[in-house]
Scaffold this active site. Sequence first.
Site, PDB file in Angstrom:
ATOM      1  CB  SER A  12      52.390  51.534  40.322  1.00 29.42           C
ATOM      2  OG  SER A  12      52.698  51.668  41.780  1.00 29.42           O
ATOM      3  CG  HIS A  37      50.420  54.851  39.089  1.00 25.63           C
ATOM      4  ND1 HIS A  37      48.880  55.406  38.601  1.00 25.63           N
ATOM      5  CD2 HIS A  37      49.894  54.225  40.281  1.00 25.63           C
ATOM      6  CE1 HIS A  37      48.134  55.293  39.702  1.00 25.63           C
ATOM      7  NE2 HIS A  37      48.692  54.396  40.665  1.00 25.63           N
ATOM      8  CG  ASP A  39      50.339  54.028  43.985  1.00 25.75           C
ATOM      9  OD1 ASP A  39      49.239  54.332  43.650  1.00 25.75           O
ATOM     10  OD2 ASP A  39      51.013  53.160  43.209  1.00 25.75           O
ATOM     11  CG  MET A  41      49.246  54.909  49.797  1.00 28.56           C
ATOM     12  SD  MET A  41      49.658  53.275  49.980  1.00 28.56           S
ATOM     13  CE  MET A  41      49.612  52.651  48.238  1.00 28.56           C
ATOM     14  CG  HIS A  70      46.384  56.575  42.963  1.00 27.53           C
ATOM     15  ND1 HIS A  70      46.286  55.098  43.029  1.00 27.53           N
ATOM     16  CD2 HIS A  70      45.181  57.086  43.470  1.00 27.53           C
ATOM     17  CE1 HIS A  70      45.204  54.684  43.470  1.00 27.53           C
ATOM     18  NE2 HIS A  70      44.530  55.745  43.848  1.00 27.53           N
ATOM     19  CG  MET A  72      45.134  55.770  47.188  1.00 26.59           C
ATOM     20  SD  MET A  72      46.233  54.429  47.022  1.00 26.59           S
ATOM     21  CE  MET A  72      47.725  55.131  46.161  1.00 26.59           C
ATOM     22  CG  MET A 141      40.984  52.335  43.249  1.00 34.41           C
ATOM     23  SD  MET A 141      42.788  52.318  42.699  1.00 34.41           S
ATOM     24  CE  MET A 141      43.657  50.944  43.647  1.00 34.41           C
ATOM     25  N   GLY A 146      46.174  50.518  49.096  1.00 36.52           N
ATOM     26  CA  GLY A 146      46.714  50.695  50.125  1.00 36.52           C
ATOM     27  C   GLY A 146      48.247  49.924  49.972  1.00 36.52           C
ATOM     28  CG  ASP A 179      46.164  51.345  40.864  1.00 36.40           C
ATOM     29  OD1 ASP A 179      47.075  50.508  40.815  1.00 36.40           O
ATOM     30  OD2 ASP A 179      46.385  52.532  41.241  1.00 36.40           O
ATOM     31  CB  SER A 202      53.834  43.274  42.165  1.00 35.09           C
ATOM     32  OG  SER A 202      52.612  43.145  41.879  1.00 35.09           O
TER      33      SER A 202
HETATM   34  C1  DX5 Z   1      47.387  50.268  45.207  1.00 30.59           C
HETATM   35  C2  DX5 Z   1      48.248  51.022  44.389  1.00 30.59           C
HETATM   36  C3  DX5 Z   1      48.684  50.649  42.920  1.00 30.59           C
HETATM   37  C4  DX5 Z   1      49.823  49.661  43.542  1.00 30.59           C
HETATM   38  C5  DX5 Z   1      49.575  48.576  42.196  1.00 30.59           C
HETATM   39  O1  DX5 Z   1      47.019  50.899  46.342  1.00 30.59           O
HETATM   40  O2  DX5 Z   1      47.229  52.142  44.054  1.00 30.59           O
HETATM   41  O3  DX5 Z   1      48.978  51.504  42.282  1.00 30.59           O
HETATM   42  O4  DX5 Z   1      50.741  49.993  43.196  1.00 30.59           O
HETATM   43  O5  DX5 Z   1      50.248  47.278  42.539  1.00 30.59           O
HETATM   44  P1  DX5 Z   1      50.181  46.207  41.760  1.00 30.59           P
HETATM   45  O6  DX5 Z   1      50.084  46.251  40.433  1.00 30.59           O
HETATM   46  O7  DX5 Z   1      51.333  45.190  42.378  1.00 30.59           O
HETATM   47  O8  DX5 Z   1      48.896  45.629  42.311  1.00 30.59           O
HETATM   48 ZN    ZN Z   2      47.887  53.532  42.067  1.00 30.44          ZN
END
Ligand code: DX5
Ligand code: ZN
Length: 227
Positions: A12, A37, A39, A41, A70, A72, A141, A146, A179, A202
């Site tokens: 991600s 991936h 994200d 938001m 993804h 959100m 999830m 977030g 995820d 991360s």
């Molecule tokens: C969380 C995201 C994830 C996030 C995961 O809201 O959807 O994709 O980047 O990050 P890690 O692997 O650090 O939990």
């Molecule tokens: Zn994600």
Amino acid sequence: MSDTPSVKIAPSILSADFARLGEQVAEATAAGADYIHVDIMDGRFVPNITIGPMVVEAVRRCTHLPMDVHLMVMEPERVIPAFARAGATILTVHAEACTHLHRVVHQIKEHGARAGVAINPATSPTAVEEVLADLDLVLVMTVNPGFPAQEFIAGVLDKVRRVRRKLDDLGAKAELEVDGGIKSRNAAEAVRAGARVLVAGSAIFASEGGVREAMKEMRASLSKLPS
Ligand code: DX5
Ligand code: ZN
């Protein structure tokens, strides 16, 4: 368990260095990632705000890998055309954010992308059950969405097992993705529960040893399967 399942890793970019995003995407690609991936938001469905279709379009030019986007966002139907045009391979919406989930799933397909549906830790799999056969991906999830680098919620694994069983019973083709909080120390456990796509932010992009080392470590942790 007889055969070792084939598992995809989807780094991600939420944890990437955005000042050198293209480079980081290329690094993950060269290190053997299966998907990138991304994200999205909106500051409403989740408190954080990230990026829009323009950045997705820029990432598209940095990799040949499928882009796993993804969403959100509330009312994702408003932005699906733009993200599909930007080059998303998979568009995943949240069941909690859609009033007409069936319509949204088909809208994604009409725009030429693969359709995914995500459910939050507190959401039952029944929220996706009626559209399961139409899906290309189900995202369970393992954190509340977030933010990156949150703690993996181990209690969700039971739900992963239930979704796996349901997909197998139906003979459904959807990939099962997890995820949030995925590290090399819990990746095998998620796969044993039935996940086949692991999102890791991360663990890949904020790892001290760098992207290549982190990808190697994640793969190595999966080589202990099956058990
Ligand atoms: C969380 C995201 C994830 C996030 C995961 O809201 O959807 O994709 O980047 O990050 P890690 O692997 O650090 O939990
Ligand atoms: Zn994600």
